[in-house]
Design a protein around this motif. Structure first.
Motif, PDB file in Angstrom:
ATOM      1  N   PHE A  38       0.894  -1.155   0.000  1.00 19.08           N
ATOM      2  CA  PHE A  38       0.000   0.000   0.000  1.00 19.08           C
ATOM      3  C   PHE A  38       0.932   1.204   0.000  1.00 19.08           C
ATOM      4  O   PHE A  38       1.866   1.251   0.812  1.00 19.08           O
ATOM      5  N   ARG A  42      -2.217   8.766   2.235  1.00 20.25           N
ATOM      6  CA  ARG A  42      -3.678   8.676   2.163  1.00 20.25           C
ATOM      7  C   ARG A  42      -4.143   7.222   2.193  1.00 20.25           C
ATOM      8  O   ARG A  42      -5.049   6.860   2.938  1.00 20.25           O
ATOM      9  N   MET A  43      -3.525   6.375   1.384  1.00 10.53           N
ATOM     10  CA  MET A  43      -3.920   4.972   1.324  1.00 10.53           C
ATOM     11  C   MET A  43      -3.600   4.248   2.624  1.00 10.53           C
ATOM     12  O   MET A  43      -4.408   3.471   3.133  1.00 10.53           O
ATOM     13  N   LEU A 131     -11.985  -1.914   2.777  1.00 17.96           N
ATOM     14  CA  LEU A 131     -11.420  -1.002   1.768  1.00 17.96           C
ATOM     15  C   LEU A 131     -12.430  -0.702   0.674  1.00 17.96           C
ATOM     16  O   LEU A 131     -12.552   0.442   0.221  1.00 17.96           O
ATOM     17  N   LEU A 136     -11.810   2.896  -1.097  1.00 15.10           N
ATOM     18  CA  LEU A 136     -10.364   2.980  -1.312  1.00 15.10           C
ATOM     19  C   LEU A 136      -9.878   2.054  -2.415  1.00 15.10           C
ATOM     20  O   LEU A 136      -8.831   2.285  -3.008  1.00 15.10           O
TER      21      LEU A 136
END
Length: 143
Positions: A38, A42-43, A131, A136
């Motif tokens: 990842f 932000r992620m 997620l 996301l």
């Protein structure tokens, strides 16, 4: 209080805002449920939001510090390992968080390892669902 102590306190109190300032902008998180990391603050913060909702009875139980080569740039970096216990859907998990720091003390690389394999599978399913729910990642095509 150092970064690892601040990180631990933020996770234990489920404080995403406190986590935000501890990561570099280009932080990478290596997960046991995904081959590629990842990437980006932000992620990674989005993933932590999912993890903090997913883990039950999460607690750190020990720590070690030292230095280790990073996957990102192959250079040795100050590092800390935090040992944890938790559950996902009632399944017990044993794990470690490996935090590696940049020159300013922020987390630039984060690696999570968990056992047993059945817990990795349960964690992967729960994280993917979270997620997707948070927008996301897209819904997998094979569902």
């Amino acid at each position: 209080m150092g970064t690892a102590e601040r990180f631990r306190a933020a996770v234990e109190t489920r404080d995403l805002a406190a986590l935000d300032e501890l990561f570099t902008e280009d932080v990478r998180l290596y997960s046991p449920v995904k081959f590629t990391p990842f990437e980006g603050r932000r992620m990674v913060l989005g993933l932590f939001g999912v993890l903090l909702r997913t883990f039950e009875d999460f607690r750190y139980i020990g720590e070690f510090d030292g230095a280790a080569e990073t996957s990102t740039d192959g250079e040795e970096a100050p590092s800390e390992i935090l040992l944890f216990r938790a559950a996902v859907n009632g399944m017990q998990i044993h794990g470690i968080d490996l935090l590696q720091f940049d020159g300013t003390g922020r987390v630039k690389e984060f690696t999570v390892m968990v056992r047993p394999q059945s817990a990795v599978h349960a964690l992967g399913e729960a994280v993917l669902a979270g997620l997707v729910a948070d927008g996301l990642v897209p819904e997998p095509a094979d569902r």
